[in-house]
Design a protein around this motif. Structure first.
Motif, PDB file in Angstrom:
ATOM      1  N   TYR A  72      24.853 -41.012 -78.436  1.00  0.00           N
ATOM      2  CA  TYR A  72      25.730 -39.887 -78.109  1.00  0.00           C
ATOM      3  C   TYR A  72      24.965 -38.734 -77.446  1.00  0.00           C
ATOM      4  N   ASP A 114      29.224 -36.065 -70.893  1.00  0.00           N
ATOM      5  CA  ASP A 114      30.396 -36.480 -71.657  1.00  0.00           C
ATOM      6  C   ASP A 114      30.698 -35.447 -72.752  1.00  0.00           C
ATOM      7  N   GLU A 143      33.076 -35.393 -74.966  1.00  0.00           N
ATOM      8  CA  GLU A 143      33.478 -36.010 -76.219  1.00  0.00           C
ATOM      9  C   GLU A 143      32.258 -36.381 -77.067  1.00  0.00           C
ATOM     10  N   ASN A 147      31.244 -33.346 -78.996  1.00  0.00           N
ATOM     11  CA  ASN A 147      32.113 -33.107 -80.148  1.00  0.00           C
ATOM     12  C   ASN A 147      31.758 -34.025 -81.312  1.00  0.00           C
ATOM     13  N   ILE A 148      31.442 -35.276 -80.994  1.00  0.00           N
ATOM     14  CA  ILE A 148      31.068 -36.231 -82.052  1.00  0.00           C
ATOM     15  C   ILE A 148      29.767 -35.802 -82.731  1.00  0.00           C
TER      16      ILE A 148
END
Length: 209
Positions: free
Chosen positions: A16, A24, A26, A29-30
């Protein structure tokens, strides 16, 4: 009691982080959601400071977001180690700022009035030296003269920097670094703007003063 997602595995974290570095949102956020448990862990040591636990989590999360945004795996091997420092720093800055403001409020809060009915604060009693009435009137006149003309001779950016630096127009005085962050310029550039502005303001006063 709030529940937080489990931390990511080392492989998941690397995946991530790479996705985030590729743009990215997202992935960002993860990374945030799975590190909130770390925020709570760091914030726990400040719960004896009479601060709302939710406020501590909110401020700590800001530190976590900064950590994720600036993390460099080439300099620090683990995100959690780096993030813990950033979270701790953010909480410390918040607590120091609040402590400073509370001192200011207590010193400036009115505690009575003088013979003319003017409010007196604790700061007036603690720090007021013997007043030279003539010098005091002269200084007040100079200040009023300065405030009347300051916006006329400075550029908008110079005026903004001077007002922020010296707490004009009801603002709290701010550091050059804080102003630089707001304007998205370097601290040295803020320093140059301030220096040029002060040089202009000196022209308001006769040489013999």
């Amino acid at each position: 009691m709030k529940t937080f997602l489990k931390p990511l595995s080392a492989a998941e974290e690397q995946f991530y982080l790479l996705q985030f570095q590729r743009g990215d949102p997202e992935a960002r956020n993860i990374l945030i959601e799975h590190n909130l448990r770390l925020v709570a862990h760091v914030a726990k040591k400040y719960q004896g400071c009479d601060e709302d636990p939710d406020d501590l989590i909110s401020i700590g999360t800001i530190g976590l977001i900064k950590a994720i945004s600036t993390f460099d795996p080439c300099r620090t091997s683990k995100l959690s180690t780096y993030a813990a420092r950033c979270i701790d720093n953010e909480l410390l800055m918040m607590l120091r700022a609040r402590k400073k403001r509370s001192r200011e409020v207590s010193l400036y809060e009115p505690i009575g009035t003088d013979r003319e009915g003017n409010e007196i604060s604790l700061l007036d009693i603690i720090e007021s030296p013997p007043v030279d009435v003539v010098e005091d009137c002269f200084q007040r006149e100079n200040i009023l003269h300065l405030l009347r003309h300051i916006a006329e001779i400075l550029s908008p950016k110079e005026y903004h920097v001077i007002c922020c630096r010296y707490g004009l127009n009801g603002q709290e005085p701010r550091t050059q670094r804080e102003i630089a962050r707001e304007l998205s310029i370097s601290r040295s550039y803020v320093s140059r703007i301030e220096k040029n502005a002060l040089q202009k303001l000196r022209t308001l006063f006769p040489k013999n003063h």
